[in-house]
Design a protein around this motif. Structure first.
Motif, mmCIF file in Angstrom:
data_model
loop_
_atom_site.group_PDB
_atom_site.id
_atom_site.type_symbol
_atom_site.label_atom_id
_atom_site.label_comp_id
_atom_site.label_asym_id
_atom_site.label_seq_id
_atom_site.Cartn_x
_atom_site.Cartn_y
_atom_site.Cartn_z
ATOM 1 N N LEU A 70 0.795 -1.091 0.082
ATOM 2 C CA LEU A 70 -0.028 -0.071 0.079
ATOM 3 C C LEU A 70 0.910 1.257 0.134
ATOM 4 C CD1 LEU A 70 -3.049 0.931 0.469
ATOM 5 C CD2 LEU A 70 -2.581 1.327 2.626
ATOM 6 N N TYR A 71 0.808 2.313 -0.951
ATOM 7 C CA TYR A 71 1.221 3.443 -1.157
ATOM 8 C C TYR A 71 0.623 4.488 -0.445
ATOM 9 C CZ TYR A 71 4.270 0.938 -4.451
ATOM 10 O OH TYR A 71 4.982 -0.045 -5.005
ATOM 11 N N PHE A 72 0.801 4.947 0.635
ATOM 12 C CA PHE A 72 -0.190 6.110 1.430
ATOM 13 C C PHE A 72 0.711 7.100 2.072
ATOM 14 C CE2 PHE A 72 -3.221 6.860 4.998
ATOM 15 C CZ PHE A 72 -4.168 7.399 4.256
ATOM 16 N N ARG A 73 0.547 8.312 1.619
ATOM 17 C CA ARG A 73 1.013 9.523 2.195
ATOM 18 C C ARG A 73 2.264 9.335 2.590
ATOM 19 N NH1 ARG A 73 -3.450 10.605 7.271
ATOM 20 N NH2 ARG A 73 -5.034 10.882 5.726
ATOM 21 N N LEU A 133 -0.123 11.677 -4.544
ATOM 22 C CA LEU A 133 -1.658 11.298 -4.309
ATOM 23 C C LEU A 133 -2.049 12.354 -3.234
ATOM 24 C CD1 LEU A 133 -0.991 7.669 -3.402
ATOM 25 C CD2 LEU A 133 -2.120 8.557 -5.515
ATOM 26 N N ASP A 134 -3.313 12.653 -3.201
ATOM 27 C CA ASP A 134 -3.856 13.409 -2.251
ATOM 28 C C ASP A 134 -3.903 12.693 -0.870
ATOM 29 O OD1 ASP A 134 -4.527 15.537 -4.139
ATOM 30 O OD2 ASP A 134 -6.598 14.710 -4.621
ATOM 31 N N ASN A 135 -4.325 13.531 0.291
ATOM 32 C CA ASN A 135 -4.094 12.915 1.508
ATOM 33 C C ASN A 135 -5.288 11.867 1.709
ATOM 34 O OD1 ASN A 135 -2.313 13.304 3.640
ATOM 35 N ND2 ASN A 135 -3.726 14.697 4.799
ATOM 36 N N ASP A 136 -6.296 11.697 0.922
ATOM 37 C CA ASP A 136 -7.221 10.665 1.177
ATOM 38 C C ASP A 136 -7.099 9.664 -0.081
ATOM 39 O OD1 ASP A 136 -8.262 12.197 -0.879
ATOM 40 O OD2 ASP A 136 -10.178 12.206 -0.354
ATOM 41 N N LYS A 154 -5.922 2.435 -7.681
ATOM 42 C CA LYS A 154 -5.890 3.687 -6.868
ATOM 43 C C LYS A 154 -7.329 3.562 -5.965
ATOM 44 C CE LYS A 154 -5.259 8.824 -7.349
ATOM 45 N NZ LYS A 154 -5.317 9.813 -8.376
ATOM 46 N N ILE A 155 -7.223 4.007 -4.836
ATOM 47 C CA ILE A 155 -8.260 3.906 -3.960
ATOM 48 C C ILE A 155 -8.578 5.382 -3.439
ATOM 49 C CG2 ILE A 155 -9.248 2.951 -1.518
ATOM 50 C CD1 ILE A 155 -7.006 0.706 -2.107
#
Length: 172
Positions: A70-73, A133-136, A154-155
């Motif tokens: 998972l790629y997140f923030r 990516l955006d924050n959400d 993309k989620i």
């Protein structure tokens, strides 16, 4: 004529760099509904903090899907598939370690402060984070039953819950 060659060369490089980005799958073999994230903070100042991301899977068309990362923030972490009360989830735990601060000697006599070290402002480079990516938003990587090619989806609209603040007091 020379300028035209330079412009053509620069345009060719610009188009070639787009191929290095990972392609997103428009129709993944699963449906994620109401994804959430939740920050958590441990009680002690020098403890770690982090983010838990939960992706509920409402439909899965192929049971042989293997979820990878998972790629997140700005972080990349491995994910795991869980089944709780008959419902399927993909969860990720991102831990952000804090660097403990060294003791600093404060004294009216500057000679007694000689051993103090200046703070380290060097940031760790993010290892291979190819997305803006955006924050959400997040990107989930997975492998289908063929096992040959990693695919990405993309989620969006990840809802952020209230942070968990753990107490620093020991439990009795």
């Amino acid at each position: 004529m020379k300028n035209l060659v330079y412009i053509y060369f620069i345009a060719l490089l610009g188009l070639g760099s787009c191929a290095s980005q990972k392609n997103m799958e428009a129709k993944p073999p699963f449906v994620i509904d109401h994804p959430t994230s939740q920050k958590w903070v441990r009680g002690k100042e020098e403890s770690a903090t982090g983010i838990d991301v939960v992706l509920p899977i409402t439909q899965i068309m192929d049971e042989n899907v293997s979820f990878q990362h998972l790629y997140f923030r700005g972080h990349v972490t491995t994910v795991k598939k869980e089944i709780i009360d008959g419902k399927q989830f993909v969860s990720a735990k991102i831990t952000i370690k804090k660097i403990p601060r060294p003791d600093i000697i404060m004294h009216a006599d500057p000679r007694k402060e000689v051993g103090n070290q200046p703070p380290h402002l060097k940031k760790e480079p993010i290892a291979e984070y190819p997305y803006e990516l955006d924050n959400d938003e997040a990107v989930l990587s997975y492998i289908e039953n063929d096992g040959k090619k990693v695919k990405y989806t993309k989620i969006s609209k990840i809802k952020e819950k209230q942070p968990l603040l753990y107490s620093s007091k020991p439990r009795n």
